[in-house]
Design a protein around this motif. Structure first.
Motif, short mmCIF file in Angstrom:
data_model
loop_
_atom_site.label_atom_id
_atom_site.label_comp_id
_atom_site.label_asym_id
_atom_site.label_seq_id
_atom_site.Cartn_x
_atom_site.Cartn_y
_atom_site.Cartn_z
N VAL A 134 0.86 -1.19 0.00
CA VAL A 134 0.00 0.00 0.00
C VAL A 134 0.89 1.23 0.00
O VAL A 134 1.92 1.27 0.68
N ARG A 135 0.47 2.27 -0.75
CA ARG A 135 1.14 3.57 -0.67
C ARG A 135 0.41 4.40 0.36
O ARG A 135 -0.81 4.56 0.31
N LEU A 136 1.16 4.90 1.36
CA LEU A 136 0.56 5.72 2.41
C LEU A 136 0.46 7.17 1.95
O LEU A 136 1.34 7.67 1.24
N ARG A 137 -0.58 7.83 2.41
CA ARG A 137 -0.73 9.27 2.17
C ARG A 137 -0.54 9.97 3.50
O ARG A 137 -1.50 10.32 4.18
N LEU A 138 0.72 10.10 3.88
CA LEU A 138 1.05 10.70 5.17
C LEU A 138 0.56 12.14 5.19
O LEU A 138 0.63 12.87 4.20
N GLY A 139 0.05 12.54 6.36
CA GLY A 139 -0.51 13.88 6.48
C GLY A 139 -2.00 13.93 6.26
O GLY A 139 -2.64 14.95 6.53
N GLU A 140 -2.58 12.83 5.73
CA GLU A 140 -4.02 12.74 5.52
C GLU A 140 -4.59 11.75 6.53
O GLU A 140 -3.86 11.03 7.21
N PRO A 141 -5.94 11.67 6.66
CA PRO A 141 -6.54 10.73 7.62
C PRO A 141 -6.07 9.30 7.39
O PRO A 141 -5.87 8.87 6.25
N MET A 142 -5.88 8.57 8.49
CA MET A 142 -5.37 7.20 8.42
C MET A 142 -6.33 6.31 7.64
O MET A 142 -7.53 6.28 7.89
N GLU A 143 -5.78 5.56 6.70
CA GLU A 143 -6.57 4.63 5.89
C GLU A 143 -6.19 3.18 6.16
O GLU A 143 -6.87 2.27 5.68
N LEU A 144 -5.11 2.95 6.91
CA LEU A 144 -4.60 1.60 7.12
C LEU A 144 -4.55 1.31 8.62
O LEU A 144 -4.04 2.12 9.40
N PHE A 145 -5.10 0.16 9.03
CA PHE A 145 -5.05 -0.26 10.44
C PHE A 145 -3.96 -1.31 10.59
O PHE A 145 -3.97 -2.33 9.89
N LEU A 146 -3.02 -1.05 11.49
CA LEU A 146 -1.95 -2.01 11.72
C LEU A 146 -2.43 -3.06 12.72
O LEU A 146 -2.84 -2.74 13.84
N GLU A 147 -2.38 -4.32 12.32
CA GLU A 147 -2.86 -5.41 13.17
C GLU A 147 -1.91 -5.63 14.35
O GLU A 147 -0.71 -5.35 14.27
N ASN A 148 -2.48 -6.14 15.44
CA ASN A 148 -1.71 -6.35 16.65
C ASN A 148 -0.55 -7.31 16.43
O ASN A 148 -0.74 -8.43 15.94
N ASN A 149 0.66 -6.86 16.78
CA ASN A 149 1.89 -7.65 16.73
C ASN A 149 2.20 -8.21 15.34
O ASN A 149 3.00 -9.14 15.21
N ALA A 150 1.54 -7.68 14.32
CA ALA A 150 1.88 -8.07 12.95
C ALA A 150 3.12 -7.28 12.49
O ALA A 150 3.41 -6.20 13.00
N LEU A 151 3.83 -7.84 11.53
CA LEU A 151 5.07 -7.23 11.04
C LEU A 151 4.83 -6.51 9.72
O LEU A 151 4.08 -6.99 8.86
N TYR A 152 5.49 -5.37 9.59
CA TYR A 152 5.38 -4.58 8.36
C TYR A 152 6.74 -4.01 8.00
O TYR A 152 7.60 -3.79 8.86
N LEU A 153 6.92 -3.74 6.70
CA LEU A 153 8.06 -2.97 6.22
C LEU A 153 7.53 -1.63 5.71
O LEU A 153 6.61 -1.59 4.89
#
Length: 665
Positions: A134-153
């Protein structure tokens, strides 16, 4: 003595010092290499649970009470210190140790070119199916929920944008075993192919992150049936507020701050980490077989006092048996339930289950018993933290098989580990009881050190039946002409006052110039009034030895010695020995001395009357008090101090020597 004025060590720092002892096992001489890897995994898993369960309370205190901010800061500083040690031990001790064994774990380095084709094929044929770039749109309302203890890059793109991609370690093995004994993190297999996930823009850098979320959600917040409450809680838990945003220390500050704002992370929740998170996954490292890198095999011993050719239920009617697992076989406990399920004279079975094994043979035996026409009643604790879903699954299966299921008690957890079997033999009934310090769980019994009592003692079985009546009806013993608990110590009824009376009795003996001694083994010691009683007894001259595995808020002082044992098995038993003027009183049970155990749970402690069993317990506790290898002494600040050992003195290892002792019984 005023509870508010007694000296106490901080609960959370005490627990963190325990976890540091776990970590230190990863570089303890004599611990085999593969076992060191496991201790690293256990440390990481423990720390994750700390952030889910205890950090929410520290963050809340930090926000509500100015004076409590030091507790959060002290915990964060200790965690940072331990994580630095973790990195040092992992990179300077364990990874070189693996290399000496011909095992190469790639850690922040590119794999050898000959592995590229295999990694590429695995990425496109397997990993890619689970990825969500996913491409994040930093500075705008959050569109992505990070799951508990899940790993991301988090991926920095050449066009100035920011991408994020999940690391699907919940679906795929965390490690790839390459040709030979080379091993690659799943994370790095994805890193090698980020240009495919974010094409045509170029990749500048990638940093790992994860969010840990609050797991402490009270089921009283929900309305409706208890089973539905707990099922709702499981969903709610995964949506809990963040307690830690763990990020790669190499991440630029500006990017970290942008991500914190985007994902609504408060400054106290930010935590610096390494290149890799969730290192509890090290328990699944695909290591080649090597007996020299593991603890020596220790097959469970059989109990020579039990005749394998005769009914176990019949033999318990003749004498008590005290079992010590995992040193002795857990098969006897399984056999107890299996015999009860099929013995035509067994009419009723009652059991408490706190943490059910995922493939529980005990639950299967209980279902068979119900299908064989027996009355089977099982108290399943739905609120056993992190085991709720598994317990619900088994409760539904057992209920469908005809088992009467009791779903907890409002406001209380049932933490007791007890079972009762009733047989009708002609015109007479006989009862046998199984009382334990640990869960009826054959999976954890392989590495939890516990004691199990099989008995027909009439007073114990009668009082146990009263407890099951209470759990089914709410009618308390002592009401409506029911007898009181005299032999069993049951939290919510007589346990706290009885233990206080026993401690005070030792203090009175000491004041009268008589020998007075208390020896107690617990997992955790935190409840203020019990600590105050121990202080008062020590001041009166009572000699007190405590073996406390984890949390210990008591501050050691003259007359009170505290030690901790961390070794191959998890020390899980609770044992209480009072000198009692030479007529020793010995109890075992499920109850730690924590606020939750003594005031918000149903716990059962029980006396050991059988002379042989009493001597065995005393001998095993004596070995633990003499351990000068893996035991440590707790200092006044709850830190781990080495046990003094004179030059040339023989090494005593409680777990090794207990195994040898039990094999000779």
């Amino acid at each position: 003595m005023e509870q508010q004025t007694i000296p106490l060590n901080d609960r959370d720092l005490s627990w963190l010092h325990f976890n540091f002892r776990v970590l230190s096992m990863a570089e303890t001489p004599g611990v085999p290499l593969y076992e060191r890897v496991k201790f690293l995994s256990i440390f990481s898993s423990n720390l994750d649970e700390f952030f889910r369960v205890r950090m929410p309370a520290l963050l809340a205190l930090h926000q509500l009470h100015e004076g409590e901010k030091g507790a959060l800061s002290a915990a964060q500083q200790e965690i940072a210190r331990q994580l630095n040690e973790y990195g040092r031990i992992f990179t300077q001790v364990v990874i070189p140790g693996l290399q000496e064994k011909g095992i190469r774990l790639y850690y922040g380095e590119s794999p050898a070119p000959e592995h590229f084709p295999a990694i590429r094929d695995y990425f496109f044929n397997t990993i890619l199916a689970y990825l969500r770039p996913v491409r994040l749109r930093l500075g705008e309302p959050m569109e992505l929920f990070l799951e508990n203890n899940a790993l991301y890059l988090v991926v920095c793109l050449e066009d100035g944008g920011t991408g994020i991609v999940n690391i699907p370690s919940d679906h795929l093995p965390r490690f790839l075993r390459l040709a030979g004994n080379d091993i690659l993190f799943l994370d790095d297999a994805i890193r090698q192919h980020l240009d495919f996930l974010f094409p045509h823009v170029g990749i500048k850098a990638a940093y790992s992150i994860k969010v840990t979320r609050d797991a402490e959600i009270d089921v009283d917040e929900f309305s409706g049936h208890l089973l539905q409450k707990v099922e709702d809680m499981l969903v709610q838990r995964q949506m809990g507020v963040p307690t830690r945003f763990l990020y790669d220390a190499a991440m630029p500050d500006a990017l970290r701050n942008q991500l914190a704002a985007y994902f609504r992370i408060a400054p106290p929740e930010l935590a610096t980490g390494g290149r890799y998170h969730n290192l509890r996954d090290l328990s699944d490292l695909p290591l080649p077989s090597d007996a020299s890198a593991e603890y020596p095999k220790a097959p469970p011993a059989y109990c020579n006092a039990i005749d394998p050719g005769r009914s176990l239920l019949d033999q318990v009617q003749e004498r008590d048996f005290l079992l010590h697992v995992p040193y002795q076989s857990y098969d006897y406990i399984l056999r107890y339930f299996n015999e009860a399920a099929t013995d035509p004279e067994v009419r009723e079975i009652y059991v408490t289950l706190y943490r059910v094994a995922s493939t529980s043979r005990i639950a299967h035996a209980l279902m068979s018993a119900a299908q064989n026409g027996k009355k089977v009643t099982v108290m399943v604790e739905l609120k056993a933290r992190f085991d709720e879903a598994n317990n619900i699954r088994w409760a539904k299966r057992m209920k469908a098989a005809g088992v009467k299921i009791l779903y907890s008690i409002p406001g209380l957890k049932v933490h007791a580990k007890v079972a009762l079997v009733k047989r009708k033999r002609g015109f007479y009934w006989d009862h046998t009881a199984l009382l334990a310090t640990g869960n009826f769980n054959e999976s954890t019994a392989r590495f939890y050190a516990d004691h199990v009592l099989l008995t027909r003692h009439q007073a114990l079985t009668q009082e146990l039946e009263l407890l099951f009546i209470y759990m089914q009806t709410g009618i308390q013993p002592g009401k409506f002409n029911f007898m009181h608990f005299e032999h069993l110590l049951v939290a919510q009824f007589n346990l706290v006052e009885r233990f206080k009376t026993l401690i005070r009795g030792e203090a009175e003996n000491a004041r009268n110039g008589k020998p007075a001694r208390i020896t107690i083994k617990l997992n955790n010691l935190q409840e203020k009034s019990m600590i105050a009683e121990l202080y008062a007894a020590a001041d009166a001259g009572v000699e007190i030895d405590l073996i406390v595995r984890s949390i210990c808020c008591l501050v050691p002082r003259e007359g009170i010695r505290v030690r901790r044992i961390v070794d191959r098995y998890l020390e899980h038993a609770r044992v209480f020995i009072f000198h009692n003027g030479g007529k020793e009183l010995i109890y075992m049970g499920s109850a730690d001395w924590m606020n939750r155990n003594l005031h918000r749970r149903i716990e059962v402690c029980f006396p050991v009357y059988d002379p042989a069993g009493r001597q065995q317990l005393k001998d095993i506790i004596a070995l633990q008090l003499a351990d000068n290898t893996n035991a440590v002494i707790l200092g006044a600040d709850a830190r781990n101090l080495p046990v003094p050992r004179e030059a040339g003195a023989p090494g005593i290892n409680a777990q090794r020597d207990t195994y040898a002792y039990v094999r000779k019984l």
